[in-house]
Design a protein around this motif. Structure first.
Motif, PDB file in Angstrom:
ATOM      1  N   ARG A   1       3.820  -9.330  -9.560  1.00 49.57           N
ATOM      2  CA  ARG A   1       3.112 -10.901  -9.441  1.00 49.57           C
ATOM      3  C   ARG A   1       2.099 -10.897  -8.074  1.00 49.57           C
ATOM      4  N   MET A   2       0.979 -11.599  -7.840  1.00 48.53           N
ATOM      5  CA  MET A   2       0.024 -11.613  -7.339  1.00 48.53           C
ATOM      6  C   MET A   2       0.857 -12.318  -6.254  1.00 48.53           C
ATOM      7  N   TYR A   3       0.447 -12.152  -4.629  1.00 53.55           N
ATOM      8  CA  TYR A   3       0.341 -13.392  -3.627  1.00 53.55           C
ATOM      9  C   TYR A   3      -0.256 -14.346  -4.014  1.00 53.55           C
ATOM     10  N   PRO A   4      -0.628 -15.813  -3.172  1.00 59.22           N
ATOM     11  CA  PRO A   4      -1.735 -16.092  -2.566  1.00 59.22           C
ATOM     12  C   PRO A   4      -2.741 -15.918  -1.611  1.00 59.22           C
TER      13      PRO A   4
ATOM     14  N   VAL B   1     -14.679  -0.036  -4.793  1.00 59.73           N
ATOM     15  CA  VAL B   1     -13.921   0.353  -6.076  1.00 59.73           C
ATOM     16  C   VAL B   1     -13.903  -1.232  -6.101  1.00 59.73           C
ATOM     17  N   LYS B   2     -14.361  -1.252  -7.595  1.00 49.98           N
ATOM     18  CA  LYS B   2     -14.163  -2.813  -8.133  1.00 49.98           C
ATOM     19  C   LYS B   2     -12.359  -3.193  -8.187  1.00 49.98           C
ATOM     20  N   LEU B   3     -12.440  -3.699  -8.310  1.00 52.38           N
ATOM     21  CA  LEU B   3     -10.785  -3.991  -8.320  1.00 52.38           C
ATOM     22  C   LEU B   3     -10.421  -4.525 -10.441  1.00 52.38           C
ATOM     23  N   PRO B   4      -9.875  -4.445 -10.399  1.00 54.96           N
ATOM     24  CA  PRO B   4      -9.257  -4.617 -11.984  1.00 54.96           C
ATOM     25  C   PRO B   4      -9.504  -6.719 -12.042  1.00 54.96           C
ATOM     26  N   ASP B   5      -9.156  -6.650 -13.104  1.00 56.15           N
ATOM     27  CA  ASP B   5      -9.550  -7.757 -13.528  1.00 56.15           C
ATOM     28  C   ASP B   5      -7.934  -8.046 -13.823  1.00 56.15           C
ATOM     29  N   GLN B   6      -7.790  -9.762 -12.991  1.00 60.52           N
ATOM     30  CA  GLN B   6      -6.302 -10.035 -13.394  1.00 60.52           C
ATOM     31  C   GLN B   6      -6.065 -10.432 -14.599  1.00 60.52           C
ATOM     32  N   ALA B   7      -6.592 -10.947 -14.822  1.00 57.96           N
ATOM     33  CA  ALA B   7      -7.201 -11.692 -16.286  1.00 57.96           C
ATOM     34  C   ALA B   7      -6.299 -10.808 -17.498  1.00 57.96           C
ATOM     35  N   THR B   8      -6.678  -9.633 -17.580  1.00 60.32           N
ATOM     36  CA  THR B   8      -6.316  -8.948 -18.387  1.00 60.32           C
ATOM     37  C   THR B   8      -4.771  -8.227 -18.441  1.00 60.32           C
TER      38      THR B   8
ATOM     39  N   GLY C   1      -0.520  -6.119 -12.697  1.00 66.31           N
ATOM     40  CA  GLY C   1      -1.305  -4.607 -13.793  1.00 66.31           C
ATOM     41  C   GLY C   1      -0.489  -3.771 -12.860  1.00 66.31           C
ATOM     42  N   ASN C   2      -0.932  -2.886 -13.756  1.00 70.66           N
ATOM     43  CA  ASN C   2      -0.333  -1.422 -12.285  1.00 70.66           C
ATOM     44  C   ASN C   2      -0.529  -1.341 -11.606  1.00 70.66           C
ATOM     45  N   ASN C   3      -2.013  -1.643 -11.368  1.00 66.09           N
ATOM     46  CA  ASN C   3      -2.281  -0.606 -10.196  1.00 66.09           C
ATOM     47  C   ASN C   3      -3.551  -2.037  -9.227  1.00 66.09           C
ATOM     48  N   PRO C   4      -3.288  -3.514  -8.896  1.00 67.58           N
ATOM     49  CA  PRO C   4      -4.422  -4.419  -8.423  1.00 67.58           C
ATOM     50  C   PRO C   4      -4.910  -3.542  -7.016  1.00 67.58           C
ATOM     51  N   TRP C   5      -5.063  -2.381  -6.682  1.00 62.17           N
ATOM     52  CA  TRP C   5      -5.140  -2.414  -5.378  1.00 62.17           C
ATOM     53  C   TRP C   5      -5.982  -1.373  -5.030  1.00 62.17           C
TER      54      TRP C   5
END
Lengths: 558, 245
Positions: free
Chosen positions: A425-428, A7-14, A505-509
């Motif tokens: 927010r994402m962790y690094p 599955v392509k993970l969504p683009d966090q930039a948007t 975003g809502n569903n990064p994974w």
């Protein structure tokens, strides 16, 4: 089929941070201290648990430093007794038992079943205050002289032969026990009564099943250790004789009552971790968990069998041979549902589209270390080998493989996995992968030598040991310092990510749970409208259809 | 608020429940679960009692004869009556009779305090006879029954004079009294907590909080009160009755 493609993970930039969420709905310290919101209480728990974890960890550091040399030189021998006792008390009652349930469970169970909150928000807040009161009391006992009975409060040592803060520490464990009873009770009621329309029992995420099983153990087991502690306190103060051999009492009865809770307690500690691993393994292999029903019922089976194996802690304490035989057999039964879980996770991985994000690395760590910990548990469950191995470092290594290698890995897997949901927010990614690998290496260096030490006969709970054991102890202490770094790193970068992490975003994974279908961080009510569930758990095709519907809506708006 | 909230809520419905029915079911279920934990809590004590009674049977029989069956019987009656008044309270709350509810709760409170009063009299007697476990405990009543008040009273009522007990078995009566005080003490602690909550409920009932259709609070407290009664219903025969023939 969607399961064959990554599955392509969504683009966090948007992704954009939502304007209103549970974090900024209300302001001020009182809005946190008096909150009924399960997500805020989870965050309160997370902060306080981390605090106690590092106190317990500092104790562990002191123990390992003392054991660097064969002599008792860093601290006096009775100080060493106090240090390992407080390490046990804090890590078990104030970290491991509440760890996943009180933080991630609190946060996620209502979201996963489509509810606005736990059924009893005030009881939930009360449980946090009880936890803090118990924790404060334990710290007070530690500062004003400590306690040196070991975390097991074994009688008649705890009632007659020591003059340390047994009652204060016992009371702290008693209060923390009620905190855990209230958490478990709340979960059971919530899972029974608060599920969204369409969320049937067999559509529940396996995470919820594992918490349900753990909650049953909390509710049924904890009161028994509570009464045992009360009787110890009455024996120390008034002088009643229930466990006192000079008055006709039997110290073995204390052991029975204590382990009737404290053995199920290890399942309280590990089951929620197994739930985390089920979610993580499914999400990062993009496959439905293999044998959903078997995994769900294996949690229940662990809870049931868990109540009938307690006497395997007592083989050398004068248990009858027949009891030892029976409890050996029953103990081996528990290995079956645990193995079902491990095999089913392995089959879930098979032909999955696996990626190696941090939660998945921790989950792999869990599977390997828990398997070793579980299998060595069988050696200890068989009364013949147990008599040779018990009270040695073999047992220390065994339960640290299960509790630290298992539960703590699962806890960290869960914290990383749901961090985007909890904070938005994402962790690094890179540094956290490094931390996961560091933890794994450090852990093995710390605890694998202890299996060998135990086989060679080094007893636990002594500050000094014969010189021939030194080399393995040096290995273990060196590993512990690597492990310490592994635990410190997440604290640093997770705090950093609160301000500087990428917006999630809502569903990064691209996970399927209901908690991922709402904004991150969520609203106080969790969902904008009551969710209606029409699909099974881990249905990635459903998720794909949802994404297509959303994409077409967006393009039609344009 | 979503469209599923077309109808108005009763004011006592918490916001996170979809319906009042759901709230009622959830809180009642939680109360039953809590009582389950209470059963496990007392279960440890009952286990200890059964084991030691089996081991030290003569000592348990002799020590049991030291309890006043009349006072125990009166206390049993008080508690059963208080369960009745509590049940009347629940009925009054359901049928929205405010003064009836307050009266029932006050009666329950008085009966509960009466129970504790009689229990205090019994405890006082144990103190005076040195039957409280600890360093003041004395086995005099059991190794020398001919000079023991309670025994003489029983003999007057037609029971045979017991033989003096050998010292090693007589000392095991301390175990009986350990369990007697632990079990009745834990029970009394539950009564004290119950009476505290009753006080709060009476004040709120006076303000009319439980006669508006919101009966779960009273119902759930009723469950607790009946549970504490039932514990006594088991304690009374085990401690007072079953050793007498």
């Amino acid at each position: 089929m969607s399961t064959d493609t990554i599955v392509k993970l969504p683009d966090q930039a948007t992704a954009r941070m939502p304007k209103v969420s549970y974090l900024n709905k209300e302001h001020g310290i009182l809005s946190w201290l008096l909150t009924g919101d399960h997500k805020r209480i989870a965050m309160l728990y997370l902060i306080s648990l981390t605090f106690f974890f590092f106190i317990g960890g500092a104790m562990a550091g002191l123990i390992r430093l003392e054991l660097l040399t064969p002599q008792s030189d860093l601290m006096a021998m009775d100080t060493y007794n106090k240090v390992f006792t407080m390490h046990g008390v804090i890590m078990i009652f104030f970290f491991l038992v509440p760890s996943v349930p009180a933080t991630l469970g609190n946060f996620l169970i209502p979201m996963m079943i489509g509810a606005k909150d736990l059924a009893l928000p005030k009881i939930n807040l009360l449980s946090w205050y009880l936890y803090m009161a118990g924790g404060a009391l334990a710290l007070y006992a530690m500062i004003t002289g400590g306690v040196d009975t070991g975390w097991t409060f074994t009688t008649p040592l705890s009632t007659h032969y020591v003059n340390t803060n047994v009652i204060t520490t016992g009371l702290a464990a008693f209060i923390a026990g009620f905190s855990s009873i209230f958490t478990g009770l709340n979960f059971i009621v919530t899972i029974h009564r608060m599920r969204a329309p369409g969320m049937t029992w067999f559509r529940l995420p396996l995470y919820v099943w594992s918490h349900y099983a753990a909650s049953v153990l909390m509710v049924l087991g904890t009161p028994v250790v509570a009464i045992a502690i009360v009787l110890v306190a009455l024996e120390r103060t008034i002088g009643i004789g229930v466990f006192d051999p000079t008055k006709g009492g039997d110290p073995l009865l204390f052991q029975h009552l204590f382990w009737f809770y404290s053995h199920p307690a290890v399942y309280i500690m590990i089951l929620p971790g197994m739930g985390v691993v089920s979610e993580v393994v499914s999400t990062f292999s993009r496959k439905r968990v293999f044998g959903y029903t078997a995994v769900a019922f294996s949690s229940v089976a662990i809870a049931i069998f868990g109540f009938f194996v307690w006497a395997h802690h007592m083989y050398i304490m004068g248990l009858s041979n027949y009891s030892a035989l029976l409890f050996s057999l029953l103990t081996m039964l528990v290995a079956v549902p645990s193995a079902i879980k491990i095999f089913n996770w392995a089959f879930t991985l098979y032909k999955g589209s696996i990626t190696f994000e941090t939660p998945m690395l921790y989950a792999f760590g869990f599977m390997g270390l828990f398997t070793i910990g579980g299998l060595t548990g069988v050696f200890l469950g068989v009364s013949g080998t147990d008599i040779h191995l018990t009270e040695t470092y073999f047992i220390v290594a065994h339960f640290h493989f299960v509790m630290v290698g298992g539960m703590l890995m699962a806890f960290l897997a869960g914290i990383h996995f749901w961090w985007p949901k909890m904070t938005g927010r994402m962790y690094p990614e890179k540094i956290s992968q490094l931390a996961a690998v560091t933890t794994f290496i450090g852990f093995n260096f710390t605890f694998f030598p202890q299996f060998m030490l135990g086989m060679l006969g080094m007893p636990r709970r002594y500050a000094s040991y014969p010189a021939e054991f030194q080399i393995l102890n040096v290995f273990s202490t060196a590993g512990a310092s690597v492990l310490g770094v592994g635990y410190l790193l997440p604290v640093l970068y997770l705090v950093w990510s609160l301000k500087y992490g990428a917006i999630a975003g809502n569903n990064p994974w691209q996970a399927t749970g209901l908690e991922w279908q709402t904004q991150s961080p969520p609203l106080t009510e969790n969902f904008e409208k009551l969710p209606i569930v029409d699909h099974d758990a881990y249905d990635y095709e459903w998720l794909e259809r949802q994404n297509q519907i959303q994409a077409s809506e967006v393009s039609s708006v344009r | 608020m979503s469209d599923s909230h077309a109808h108005a809520h009763p004011p006592y419905q918490r916001h996170h429940f979809e319906t009042y029915e759901q709230q009622k079911e959830a809180t009642t279920f939680a109360m039953w679960l809590f009582l389950l934990t209470e059963i496990m809590f007392f279960g440890g004590l009952f286990t200890a009692y059964l084991i030691y009674r089996n081991w030290y049977y003569p000592a348990f029989v002799a020590a049991s004869h030291q309890l006043d069956i009349i006072l125990g019987g009166i206390n049993t009656l008080l508690l059963i009556t208080s369960s009745f008044t509590m049940a009347m309270g629940v009925w009054c709350a359901e049928t929205r009779k405010k003064s009836g509810l307050v009266l029932s709760l006050v009666l329950t409170l008085i009966l509960g305090i009466g129970f504790l009063g009689i229990k205090t009299v019994e405890y006082k007697e144990k103190f005076e006879k040195h039957h409280v476990p600890g360093h003041t405990f004395s086995v005099q009543s059991f190794i020398d029954p001919a000079h023991d008040e309670a025994t003489l009273k029983a003999v007057k009522q037609g029971e045979p004079m017991p033989d003096p007990m050998p010292l090693d078995m007589a000392r095991k009566t301390e175990m009986y009294f350990s369990l007697y005080f632990a079990m009745t003490g834990m029970h009394a602690l539950h009564m004290v907590i119950g009476i505290g909550i009753l006080g709060f409920l009476i004040v709120r009932a006076q303000q009319g909080a439980y006669t508006t259709g919101h009966v779960t609070m009273i119902e759930n407290f009723g469950l607790y009160w009946h549970f504490v009664d039932i514990v006594w219903i088991f304690l009374f025969p085990l401690l007072y009755l079953i050793s007498r023939h």
